[in-house]
Design an enzyme around this catalytic site. Structure first.
Site, PDB file in Angstrom:
ATOM      1  N   HIS A 142      -4.315  -0.607  -4.286  1.00  9.20           N
ATOM      2  CA  HIS A 142      -5.728  -0.756  -4.164  1.00  9.20           C
ATOM      3  C   HIS A 142      -6.370  -0.438  -5.396  1.00  9.20           C
ATOM      4  O   HIS A 142      -7.502   0.168  -5.482  1.00  9.20           O
ATOM      5  CB  HIS A 142      -6.213   0.053  -3.128  1.00  9.20           C
ATOM      6  CG  HIS A 142      -5.706  -0.123  -1.831  1.00  9.20           C
ATOM      7  ND1 HIS A 142      -6.088  -1.056  -0.705  1.00  9.20           N
ATOM      8  CD2 HIS A 142      -4.651   0.759  -1.046  1.00  9.20           C
ATOM      9  CE1 HIS A 142      -5.151  -1.087   0.276  1.00  9.20           C
ATOM     10  NE2 HIS A 142      -4.306   0.039   0.047  1.00  9.20           N
ATOM     11  N   GLU A 158      -5.321  -5.166  -4.848  1.00 13.35           N
ATOM     12  CA  GLU A 158      -5.062  -5.976  -3.296  1.00 13.35           C
ATOM     13  C   GLU A 158      -4.803  -7.392  -3.355  1.00 13.35           C
ATOM     14  O   GLU A 158      -5.072  -7.973  -4.420  1.00 13.35           O
ATOM     15  CB  GLU A 158      -6.501  -5.541  -2.632  1.00 13.35           C
ATOM     16  CG  GLU A 158      -6.785  -4.090  -2.132  1.00 13.35           C
ATOM     17  CD  GLU A 158      -7.863  -3.697  -1.495  1.00 13.35           C
ATOM     18  OE1 GLU A 158      -8.596  -4.755  -1.151  1.00 13.35           O
ATOM     19  OE2 GLU A 158      -8.101  -2.641  -1.102  1.00 13.35           O
ATOM     20  N   SER A 213       0.860  -1.348   0.046  1.00 13.83           N
ATOM     21  CA  SER A 213       0.068   0.129  -0.009  1.00 13.83           C
ATOM     22  C   SER A 213       0.882   1.128  -0.024  1.00 13.83           C
ATOM     23  O   SER A 213       1.531   1.515  -0.878  1.00 13.83           O
ATOM     24  CB  SER A 213      -0.972  -0.105   1.208  1.00 13.83           C
ATOM     25  OG  SER A 213      -1.998   0.958   1.143  1.00 13.83           O
TER      26      SER A 213
END
Lengths: 291, 291
Positions: free
Chosen positions: A178, A205, A136
């Site tokens: 994401h 993800e 992330s």
């Protein structure tokens, strides 16, 4: 913030951006492969939880990597720029065989680590062969040009993405995470079209791009890595679009890579999974068989 | 449900899918151009509000097209299959110079109109040169292979899109609407990859693709038309992916077309806006100057 030079006798270590939300409970295949690349029982993994504001983030990853058989795992409790010049932390990175940056806020990472000994050391260790993974925010920060923020659910448009200087492990790509979950293709098309030199990597993800020393990435995980190549653009209205006007971008190339697919970042060519070339080609940091 | 044959002396009429949510109050440029193509003061526009369950839909469009200078506007109050074989309605279509299908539910449109005299007449009138426009559901239903539903915010995946036979004005494309607004690229990639013969058109709100008799489309409106061309796929895991597995699709081509851009559906080539070729090239239905 350019990649550190690679010495003649070493291969650059793997760069492993992960799209966030990876499985940390069941198969943990992404973390497992990172631990293998870091040397398994001989591994000495350093976790950098700085992007996160949660106290449990560091200890959580200690537990995960230990469960997966890493010989040694520690996290650096860095929360200020002063921490980043702490000689003990730099020393710990010096002996690391794997470095992992957690999720959180990538601007926190770049604003705290940028221009410090710790950031420099991470680049140098990666250049010397040590794999560096990040999830992330930790994925976004890896590239020289970092996605700091922007709009989801947007068509390509000037200003729908905020760029900032990242950690500079690589300058070949720009990384968004994401990706499918937050509908970020529009802003990645914008970023790649700002300067078609940049290859856009949109990472879902529970999915990672293992970028090897040879600049070929391989996809691991349950989602996809979307590769945007704007270098064949025949027309772009990027430079003369009025504010709020929809952009025209003709000639984009897109590859959606599922698990096992590879992409050569130098040649800009995608390859399907090849059973004979599957993940066994990934090697431990001190093995130079990949040449 | 294939396109009706085009006679030697006529050009097929414009096919005008609109992505929904078009401006109906201010500039109304999409509706305005449709009225122009239909003949302006000589226009005889028939609105088909069947996709909508709202009683005001038909009268609303009567008002809009009248305000824009259409000589005559009427709507067909079709809500059953029996209505679709009403000779009076067929006769009204026979003298129409423009046909407009409203938004609502495209399965309602295809299930009520499919296989009736009204559907046949719409195809024949279009083949004879009459422009047919449709917004939202009315856009989806135009192609032979119609997007009936599916997932938004999805990576490409078998089963994330529901196809059904549409009205068949064209078999070159598959049309998705509210495209950027509802994050539908994943499912359009799926549809194009099912059979790369199909060119995917993802049409944003307040945006239309004016597909000319020469199979070149031109974009009008404030958003973009995203064209997916899967014909250069070098690898697809479509046929052997396990259920729920992320698909790999290598070699996709993507053009994001803003206003004034054109795309040749036969040659699969995109063109930037050209001031000399701008919308003045659109012609009234009986003008055959485009050849």
């Amino acid at each position: 913030m350019c990649p550190a030079p690679i010495s003649e006798n070493a291969d650059r270590g793997y760069i492993i951006p992960i799209g966030g939300g990876e499985d940390r409970v069941k198969e943990m295949q992404i973390h497992r492969k990172f631990v293998e690349l870091s040397g398994s029982e001989d591994a000495d993994i350093i976790v950098i939880p700085t992007a996160s504001m949660l106290e449990e983030t560091g200890p959580d990853y200690n537990r995960i990597f230990s469960e997966l058989g890493a010989g040694r795992v520690e996290f650096l409790p860095i929360s200020t720029r002063a921490d980043c010049n702490n000689p003990r932390f730099v020393e710990m990175l010096d002996r690391a065989t794997g470095i992992f940056m957690t999720g959180g806020n990538q601007l926190r990472l770049s604003a705290i680590l940028g221009g410090t000994l710790v950031a420099q050391k991470i680049r140098r260790r990666n250049a010397a062969g040590v794999p560096v993974a990040g999830t992330s925010a930790g994925a976004s920060v890896m590239s020289e040009h970092m996605v700091a923020g922007g709009s989801s659910n947007s068509a390509p448009a000037e200003g729908n993405i905020t760029l900032a200087p990242g950690m500079g492990l690589t300058n070949a790509v720009i990384i968004d995470q994401h990706f499918t979950q937050r509908n970020r293709l529009g802003r990645l098309l914008t970023a790649s079209s700002y300067n078609p030199f940049l290859i856009g990597l949109g990472i879902d993800e529970d999915t990672a791009a293992f970028i090897g020393p040879d600049n070929v990435l391989e996809v691991v995980g349950s989602g996809t890595v979307t590769v945007v190549d704007a270098s064949h653009l025949t027309h772009s209205s990027m430079w003369d679009a009025r504010e709020g006007e929809a952009l025209s971008l003709l000639g984009l190339r897109l590859d959606v890579l599922g698990e096992g697919c590879r992409y050569d970042l130098t040649e800009r060519v995608a390859y399907p999974p090849d059973e004979h070339m599957a993940f066994c080609t990934l090697v431990a940091p001190n093995d130079t068989s990949l040449g």
